[in-house]
Write a protein that holds these residues in place. Sequence first.
Motif, PDB file in Angstrom:
ATOM      1  N   GLU A  11       0.809  -1.218   0.000  1.00 22.72           N
ATOM      2  CA  GLU A  11       0.000   0.000   0.000  1.00 22.72           C
ATOM      3  C   GLU A  11       0.843   1.269   0.000  1.00 22.72           C
ATOM      4  O   GLU A  11       0.367   2.318  -0.438  1.00 22.72           O
ATOM      5  CB  GLU A  11      -0.945  -0.004   1.199  1.00 22.72           C
ATOM      6  N   HIS A  12       2.080   1.181   0.464  1.00 19.89           N
ATOM      7  CA  HIS A  12       2.902   2.395   0.535  1.00 19.89           C
ATOM      8  C   HIS A  12       4.034   2.445  -0.484  1.00 19.89           C
ATOM      9  O   HIS A  12       4.520   3.535  -0.804  1.00 19.89           O
ATOM     10  CB  HIS A  12       3.480   2.551   1.949  1.00 19.89           C
ATOM     11  N   ASP A  13       4.471   1.291  -0.971  1.00 19.39           N
ATOM     12  CA  ASP A  13       5.639   1.263  -1.858  1.00 19.39           C
ATOM     13  C   ASP A  13       5.306   0.985  -3.317  1.00 19.39           C
ATOM     14  O   ASP A  13       6.122   1.259  -4.195  1.00 19.39           O
ATOM     15  CB  ASP A  13       6.642   0.209  -1.377  1.00 19.39           C
ATOM     16  N   TYR A  14       4.130   0.426  -3.598  1.00 21.36           N
ATOM     17  CA  TYR A  14       3.802   0.046  -4.968  1.00 21.36           C
ATOM     18  C   TYR A  14       3.190   1.237  -5.704  1.00 21.36           C
ATOM     19  O   TYR A  14       2.038   1.225  -6.140  1.00 21.36           O
ATOM     20  CB  TYR A  14       2.844  -1.147  -4.957  1.00 21.36           C
ATOM     21  N   THR A  15       3.982   2.297  -5.832  1.00 22.11           N
ATOM     22  CA  THR A  15       3.511   3.546  -6.422  1.00 22.11           C
ATOM     23  C   THR A  15       4.148   3.788  -7.785  1.00 22.11           C
ATOM     24  O   THR A  15       5.202   3.227  -8.113  1.00 22.11           O
ATOM     25  CB  THR A  15       3.847   4.748  -5.515  1.00 22.11           C
ATOM     26  N   TRP A  16       3.499   4.641  -8.571  1.00 17.28           N
ATOM     27  CA  TRP A  16       4.034   4.989  -9.894  1.00 17.28           C
ATOM     28  C   TRP A  16       5.396   5.652  -9.749  1.00 17.28           C
ATOM     29  O   TRP A  16       6.323   5.363 -10.504  1.00 17.28           O
ATOM     30  CB  TRP A  16       3.072   5.920 -10.619  1.00 17.28           C
ATOM     31  N   LEU A  17       5.536   6.557  -8.770  1.00 16.68           N
ATOM     32  CA  LEU A  17       6.797   7.285  -8.607  1.00 16.68           C
ATOM     33  C   LEU A  17       7.944   6.336  -8.271  1.00 16.68           C
ATOM     34  O   LEU A  17       9.054   6.507  -8.773  1.00 16.68           O
ATOM     35  CB  LEU A  17       6.652   8.355  -7.524  1.00 16.68           C
ATOM     36  N   ASN A  18       7.690   5.334  -7.450  1.00 15.02           N
ATOM     37  CA  ASN A  18       8.746   4.362  -7.162  1.00 15.02           C
ATOM     38  C   ASN A  18       9.146   3.600  -8.419  1.00 15.02           C
ATOM     39  O   ASN A  18      10.318   3.263  -8.611  1.00 15.02           O
ATOM     40  CB  ASN A  18       8.293   3.391  -6.075  1.00 15.02           C
ATOM     41  N   GLY A  19       8.172   3.314  -9.289  1.00 13.06           N
ATOM     42  CA  GLY A  19       8.493   2.667 -10.559  1.00 13.06           C
ATOM     43  C   GLY A  19       9.363   3.548 -11.427  1.00 13.06           C
ATOM     44  O   GLY A  19      10.342   3.088 -12.040  1.00 13.06           O
ATOM     45  N   PHE A  20       9.024   4.834 -11.501  1.00 11.78           N
ATOM     46  CA  PHE A  20       9.834   5.779 -12.265  1.00 11.78           C
ATOM     47  C   PHE A  20      11.246   5.863 -11.693  1.00 11.78           C
ATOM     48  O   PHE A  20      12.234   5.854 -12.441  1.00 11.78           O
ATOM     49  CB  PHE A  20       9.171   7.157 -12.255  1.00 11.78           C
ATOM     50  N   MET A  21      11.346   5.922 -10.376  1.00 16.46           N
ATOM     51  CA  MET A  21      12.666   6.056  -9.748  1.00 16.46           C
ATOM     52  C   MET A  21      13.523   4.812  -9.948  1.00 16.46           C
ATOM     53  O   MET A  21      14.753   4.906 -10.014  1.00 16.46           O
ATOM     54  CB  MET A  21      12.512   6.367  -8.252  1.00 16.46           C
ATOM     55  N   ARG A  22      12.898   3.643 -10.047  1.00  8.06           N
ATOM     56  CA  ARG A  22      13.677   2.440 -10.381  1.00  8.06           C
ATOM     57  C   ARG A  22      14.343   2.615 -11.740  1.00  8.06           C
ATOM     58  O   ARG A  22      15.507   2.232 -11.930  1.00  8.06           O
ATOM     59  CB  ARG A  22      12.773   1.205 -10.394  1.00  8.06           C
ATOM     60  N   ASN A  23      13.600   3.200 -12.678  1.00  5.18           N
ATOM     61  CA  ASN A  23      14.159   3.413 -14.011  1.00  5.18           C
ATOM     62  C   ASN A  23      15.243   4.480 -14.003  1.00  5.18           C
ATOM     63  O   ASN A  23      16.206   4.401 -14.770  1.00  5.18           O
ATOM     64  CB  ASN A  23      13.051   3.791 -14.987  1.00  5.18           C
TER      65      ASN A  23
END
Length: 618
Positions: free
Chosen positions: A81-93
């Motif tokens: 609920e707190h980590d599965y965000t779009w921004l975290n996906g972008f930051m992985r890239n």
Amino acid sequence: MKLTQQKKSYLLQKILQTISSKPTISFKELAVHCKLTRQTVSTYVKELVESGRLIRNKGEIHTAERVCRTYDDSMFRDTFEHDYTWLNGFMRNVRRYADSPALFDPEIGLEYSYSQLNKEANKFAHALQKNQIGKNDVVMAVLRNCPAFAISYIGPRKTGAILLAANVQLAAGEMALLIDHNQPKAIIYSPNARSSVTEAVKLCKHKPAVVIMADNLEKEEIPEGHISYEDFTQGMSENEVQINFRPHIYDEVLRLCTSGTTALPKSVPINDINEVLSAHDVIMQYPLSRMDRTLNMTPWFHRGGCHCAGPGPAFYAGASIVVMRNFKPQTALSWVSQYKITFLMGAPANLELLTRSQDKEKLDISNLKGIVTMGAPLSRADCIRYSNALTPNIFNGYGTTETFWNSFLRPYDLPDGAGSVGCSCIDDEVRVVQIYTDRKAEPDEMVDHDRMTEGEIIIKSPAKSSYSYYKNDEVTKERYYKGWYYTGDTGTWDEKWTVTIRGRKDDMMVVSGENIYPSQIEDAINEHPKVKDCIVTSVPDKIRGHAVAAYVVADDPSLTIEELFSFCSNHPMLSKYKRPRYYALIKEIPCTATGKKLHYLMRDRAKIDLETGFLRRG
């Protein structure tokens, strides 16, 4: 101070979410986290227990769902609920593909890598924070497709703010209504919206703290009280911003607009998990990977623009995008060749113009993997033409701003499936249900699969919809029911659940991909002192899909079509795409016994009047 029901519901939901993610939290910690007194928290928790939404179990309080688990799900829920965000996906890239291209702007020769794009987004985020714009504040973007749009897509969510993507074609009066409804703390706009934004800010009651002009290729003068994007971000840090909250997948991060029956567009909240799962849908359907490069021929401020391989899925997948501010078919085809673009997105009208251009130019576009189109079904003949001229991989989707795309025709469905909108997408369900005059059909009251019986099309899309409109409870209740979205579109289906669109329950028109209701245009025309009444409909248009046509009853015999054209062209509540393209003066308007205008009769008549020349161009 007595709380409104909306505020109380928000606080109750916040308490539920907090207990769900932190099951061992104390009342004191809960009070601090929710910014409430311990007594208020105690009262609300008691109310939630009595309603069954919280359960006391062995001296602890849990959400009702958690008590039923066969395992301890607390870490899973907290992480998901707190980590599965779009921004975290972008930051992985950003970390994995730091030097890989994220964005190309051929008009100015600009290229951003993922690292560079993130640094620009950080500068914008720091500037917003400096202006005290943060959690749940609104940043309104009135931007054409440009690097500033991509930066605005990322930067505000780093501070917890919500991006409101507004149509750059809105008239000043419409935009003022949108500003007052959403109350943005900042507005960022491109020069093509300069006059409408400037006038809207004067007209609206709510005054944003800062108004920013970006993407100023035209070297327009910055209006008094506004600031350039360069000055706004000057001296800002390129490092990550610090925040004092934990992001949640149910947080609203994006707000889109769709036309309503009044001049005020409806505001559609998109939460973080909607963003992630919309991206996954595109990644799955195309498929889309980091090796792909996309170009959207339609605006990013639409759901089909930002989510159909626009900034949303492209940056989440690690792909790159090519910016096109204004669609030009020959330029688009040239860039496909030059920049090795693999996917194009656009409306059927874009495909028609691309095909005409390619038939003449014969450019090498062999690297193109597919073209995705939404907004209207394709005819079999057009589908064959586009496939022969451009690529055999044509995709045709159907959906709404509220639910993204929900049925899909893939290359193997075409051209045989042309004319329909296909079957449901993998995570969605589309049904055709009965139409009643006094109530909604239940979701299981489906019409026969006989290709003949017409019903209303409803959509279940929990992955891509927040099931709400912002500050519009009446329309939310009207459109959403038992987990389904009632589209207002009518259609039929066959034994394979393939849906074909037939029309609308209401009088909505689609012009150049924009939803338009006749009532707003009629209200505007009726303000003319020489007009007694009018009725608005649409006629077929090869480029726009449909064009607006107005039938006017004069109150003064001296009224001319030229006067009507000038009046509508300058009306503050009529965007350019809403202005009638054709006019006719008539003696009376067909109505029911109760005075309701019979738009469907005029729609049928307008096709004939256009062919005979009775309808005249303004």
